[in-house]
Design an enzyme around this catalytic site. Structure first.
Site, PDB file in Angstrom:
ATOM      1  N   ASP A  33      54.426  67.161  15.968  1.00 55.63           N
ATOM      2  CA  ASP A  33      54.716  67.228  17.411  1.00 55.63           C
ATOM      3  C   ASP A  33      55.536  66.036  17.901  1.00 55.63           C
ATOM      4  O   ASP A  33      55.758  65.872  19.097  1.00 55.63           O
ATOM      5  CB  ASP A  33      53.412  67.311  18.208  1.00 55.63           C
ATOM      6  CG  ASP A  33      52.514  66.102  17.987  1.00 55.63           C
ATOM      7  OD1 ASP A  33      52.907  65.190  17.229  1.00 55.63           O
ATOM      8  OD2 ASP A  33      51.422  66.048  18.585  1.00 55.63           O
ATOM      9  N   ARG A  90      70.052  45.604  30.118  1.00 58.89           N
ATOM     10  CA  ARG A  90      71.029  45.697  31.212  1.00 58.89           C
ATOM     11  C   ARG A  90      70.382  46.114  32.521  1.00 58.89           C
ATOM     12  O   ARG A  90      70.953  45.953  33.575  1.00 58.89           O
ATOM     13  CB  ARG A  90      72.181  46.629  30.804  1.00 58.89           C
ATOM     14  CG  ARG A  90      73.112  45.934  29.791  1.00 58.89           C
ATOM     15  CD  ARG A  90      74.118  46.872  29.180  1.00 58.89           C
ATOM     16  NE  ARG A  90      73.483  47.722  28.180  1.00 58.89           N
ATOM     17  CZ  ARG A  90      74.140  48.588  27.423  1.00 58.89           C
ATOM     18  NH1 ARG A  90      75.449  48.709  27.547  1.00 58.89           N
ATOM     19  NH2 ARG A  90      73.505  49.321  26.525  1.00 58.89           N
ATOM     20  N   LYS A 183      86.934  42.371  33.470  1.00 57.62           N
ATOM     21  CA  LYS A 183      86.590  43.793  33.336  1.00 57.62           C
ATOM     22  C   LYS A 183      85.970  44.318  34.628  1.00 57.62           C
ATOM     23  O   LYS A 183      85.199  43.611  35.274  1.00 57.62           O
ATOM     24  CB  LYS A 183      85.582  43.927  32.193  1.00 57.62           C
ATOM     25  CG  LYS A 183      85.017  45.306  32.001  1.00 57.62           C
ATOM     26  CD  LYS A 183      84.133  45.370  30.766  1.00 57.62           C
ATOM     27  CE  LYS A 183      82.687  45.036  31.050  1.00 57.62           C
ATOM     28  NZ  LYS A 183      81.804  45.165  29.893  1.00 57.62           N
TER      29      LYS A 183
END
Ligand code: R5P
Length: 284
Positions: A33, A90, A183
């Protein structure tokens, strides 16, 4: 006594070679399972234990918790938990109301059954503050810089401002100039790297980051270097997640890809074993 977590088998084998048999293997299986089973195959009663287990993919988080429980249940006298790649780093703060601070939730569960905590290149140092037990962030940047030296780099580059501290550290290790790009993250899958004038024509550049996940950041950074006439582009990181075909996509824009064994995957050219041996066992 090293307990070999199923999330970090190759790294644990590398550590074992230096530890004169003071190692406990782990039996690990998955029931039909999908539930997970963990059992220590050796005696840890009265021992100071070091458990090494990474937390990616997510299932290994459960293995970590079950092993912590098994080790203390079996009577270990102390437990240091080493999480080479600390997943969910993060999500280290609230970005929107109603969210969980996922990395704090993990920290709280880990410290519930541990005396000390170690990780490597945590995406956010804030996570250390979520622990009330001693918590240490080890850095693989010197190891990555040593590997980068093999390519004879003219420049080490961080693909974003968040990596400036890391790239400075790597550059000082091998005495090579460094720079960074700017960025903007548009969403989880898309990033934009701002154009920047760089004198990389005919040069060998090594881009270093903490994580390669979708590879979008590195792809855009490498593209920009190639547009500016770089001769060779190599990319390296501490944690190589390489979601989907990220590795293969990156191969099309660079000369080589390397990462450490905090996540066991393609490109594991650098081992973080020396960091653990020094920090936990005092071995050079
Ligand atoms: C972000 O701040 C990190 O340092 C990495 O640049 C990022 O996680 C890389 O993600 P991806 O490979 O998905 O662009």
């Amino acid at each position: 006594m090293l307990v070999k977590g199923p999330g970090s088998p190759a790294l644990c084998d590398r550590l074992e070679k230096r530890l004169d048999g003071n190692v406990v293997d782990v039996e690990h299986k998955i029931f039909p399972d999908g539930e997970r089973y963990i059992r220590l195959k050796g005696d840890v009663k009265g021992q100071d234990c070091v458990l090494v287990n990474t937390t990616y993919p997510t299932e290994h988080i459960l293995d970590l918790f079950f092993l912590q429980d098994a080790i203390l249940e079996a009577g270990a006298s102390s437990l240091s938990v080493v999480v080479p790649y600390f997943a969910y780093a993060r999500q280290d703060q609230l970005f929107k109301g109603g969210e969980s601070i996922s990395s704090r939730a993990l920290a709280k569960r880990i410290e519930f059954q541990a005396g000390s905590f170690f990780s490597v290149d945590l995406h956010s140092k804030r996570i250390l503050d979520y622990f009330t037990i001693p918590a240490t962030n080890l850095s693989a940047m010197a190891l990555l810089a040593d590997h980068a030296e093999l390519y004879g780099p003219d420049l080490l580059l961080s693909p974003d401002e968040g990596g400036v501290e890391r790239i400075k550290q790597a550059a000082s290790e091998v005495d090579v100039p460094w720079d960074y790009l700017v960025k903007k993250r548009i969403d989880g899958n898309t990033v934009k790297i701002e154009p920047k004038s760089m004198d990389v024509e005919g040069k060998t550049v090594v881009i270093l980051d903490d994580i390669i996940s979708t590879g979008g950041t590195m792809y855009k950074a490498a593209q920009q270097l190639l547009e500016h006439g770089a001769e060779e582009v190599h990319i390296g990181c501490t944690h190589g997640i390489f979601v989907g075909d990220a590795y293969e996509r990156l191969e099309s824009v660079c000369d080589s890809i390397f990462c450490t064994d905090t996540v066991e995957t393609k490109g594991n050219e650098v081992t973080i074993a020396p960091l653990i041996l020094e920090a936990l066992y005092g071995l050079e």
